[in-house]
Design a protein around this motif. Structure first.
Motif, PDB file in Angstrom:
ATOM      1  N   ARG A 232     -14.272   1.930 -20.762  1.00 18.34           N
ATOM      2  CA  ARG A 232     -14.487   1.605 -19.358  1.00 18.34           C
ATOM      3  C   ARG A 232     -15.180   0.249 -19.257  1.00 18.34           C
ATOM      4  N   LYS A 233     -14.774  -0.549 -18.287  1.00 19.52           N
ATOM      5  CA  LYS A 233     -15.421  -1.841 -18.089  1.00 19.52           C
ATOM      6  C   LYS A 233     -16.852  -1.681 -17.619  1.00 19.52           C
ATOM      7  N   GLN A 234     -17.065  -0.676 -16.751  1.00 19.56           N
ATOM      8  CA  GLN A 234     -18.396  -0.466 -16.188  1.00 19.56           C
ATOM      9  C   GLN A 234     -18.625   1.020 -15.940  1.00 19.56           C
ATOM     10  N   MET A 235     -19.888   1.384 -15.890  1.00 27.11           N
ATOM     11  CA  MET A 235     -20.301   2.709 -15.425  1.00 27.11           C
ATOM     12  C   MET A 235     -21.429   2.494 -14.429  1.00 27.11           C
ATOM     13  N   ASN A 236     -21.245   2.994 -13.203  1.00 25.61           N
ATOM     14  CA  ASN A 236     -22.241   2.793 -12.132  1.00 25.61           C
ATOM     15  C   ASN A 236     -22.559   1.316 -11.955  1.00 25.61           C
ATOM     16  N   ASN A 237     -21.490   0.514 -11.955  1.00 23.49           N
ATOM     17  CA  ASN A 237     -21.608  -0.940 -11.767  1.00 23.49           C
ATOM     18  C   ASN A 237     -22.407  -1.626 -12.872  1.00 23.49           C
TER      19      ASN A 237
END
Length: 279
Positions: A232-237
């Motif tokens: 994932r590129k991000q988690m929670n921004n």
């Protein structure tokens, strides 16, 4: 030749989009940047070299940068597909004979891209070339969504002043088929300078090398048991590298072969990898 890429370097980055099959395409402005970087060998065996790069900002601020592993006649590679997914490929003896795999990693030691080629030493030139697919470069991944694969034509040429990373890249939108968006020419020029200008990086690594040794080991375990990697590129921004950097700050200078501390650290690192993995 590979060790010729090591040292305290002043770097100049230059990129220019050149042609596009779309007559209506609006070419992006040329990209020009620079910096200072320390590159040094952190692991060496007869068939493997690991080179770590550290950015030196304003002489005193250090940022862990990319890493490159060089494997002679390696038997497998992780090839980039698209959208943060890499697929493992086994190499035959014929495919790998006499060749070096370059494995390039992100600032948090997650995968970036891998290429394979032969080091060529002829007519006074020393260089290595490969063509391989990769994610968007850092200079564009947060700014563009019109393509999702960068086909990288890499040429590493060793010079008397340092080395040049010359690139002939193709920006591709990959879905059911590949659509070429534009082509690009790039030069990253690395010029050796006095090591004293990178002293802060030497000092920083001495305090942080144990932490990043554990990060590399956890990633290696993850790679060894997977036939494909999806992240994932991000988690929670929040991007993954920020969690690794934050954890590293907590353990800076502290982890020195203390079994319980190292056990706890390895578990924390694994938790971050699992958190950002899609599998």
């Amino acid at each position: 030749a590979i060790k010729g890429m090591c040292g305290c370097m002043d770097i100049k980055f230059e990129f220019a989009e050149t042609v596009s099959p779309d007559k209506e395409y609006n070419f992006y402005k040329n990209y020009l940047s620079g910096g200072r970087e320390l590159a040094f060998v952190i692991e060496e065996t007869p068939n493997k070299l690991v080179i770590q790069h550290l950015l030196v900002v304003l002489d005193t601020m250090i940022i862990k940068h990319w890493r490159q592993d060089w494997i002679y006649e390696g038997d497998e590679m992780y090839l980039y597909d698209k959208d943060q997914k890499w697929i493992k490929k086994k190499l035959s003896k014929e495919e790998r004979k006499g060749k070096w795999i370059q494995k390039v990693y992100q600032v948090d030691d997650s995968p970036r891209y891998e290429g394979i080629g032969t080091w060529v030493m002829v007519d006074g030139k020393t260089y290595w070339e490969s063509t391989t697919d990769a994610p968007l470069p850092r200079r564009e991944y947060s700014k563009r969504s019109d393509y999702n694969v960068l086909q990288r034509g890499n040429r590493h040429e060793i010079k008397d002043f340092g080395w040049i990373h010359e690139q002939d890249n193709v920006k591709i939108l990959r879905d059911k088929e590949d659509i070429i968006i534009a082509q690009e020419k790039g030069w990253n020029t690395y010029r050796k300078t006095d090591d004293i200008k990178c002293q802060a990086a030497f000092d920083w690594w001495r305090e942080n090398k144990n932490y990043w040794k554990h990060v590399r080991a956890s990633w290696d375990q993850h790679f060894n048991k997977k036939n494909s990697i999806s992240l994932r590129k991000q988690m929670n921004n929040r991007p993954m590298f920020s969690e690794f950097f934050e954890l590293g700050d907590k353990f800076e200078g502290k982890v020195k072969d203390l079994f319980e501390e190292e056990k706890k650290l390895s578990k924390n690192i694994k938790n971050i990898i699992d958190k950002y993995s899609k599998e």
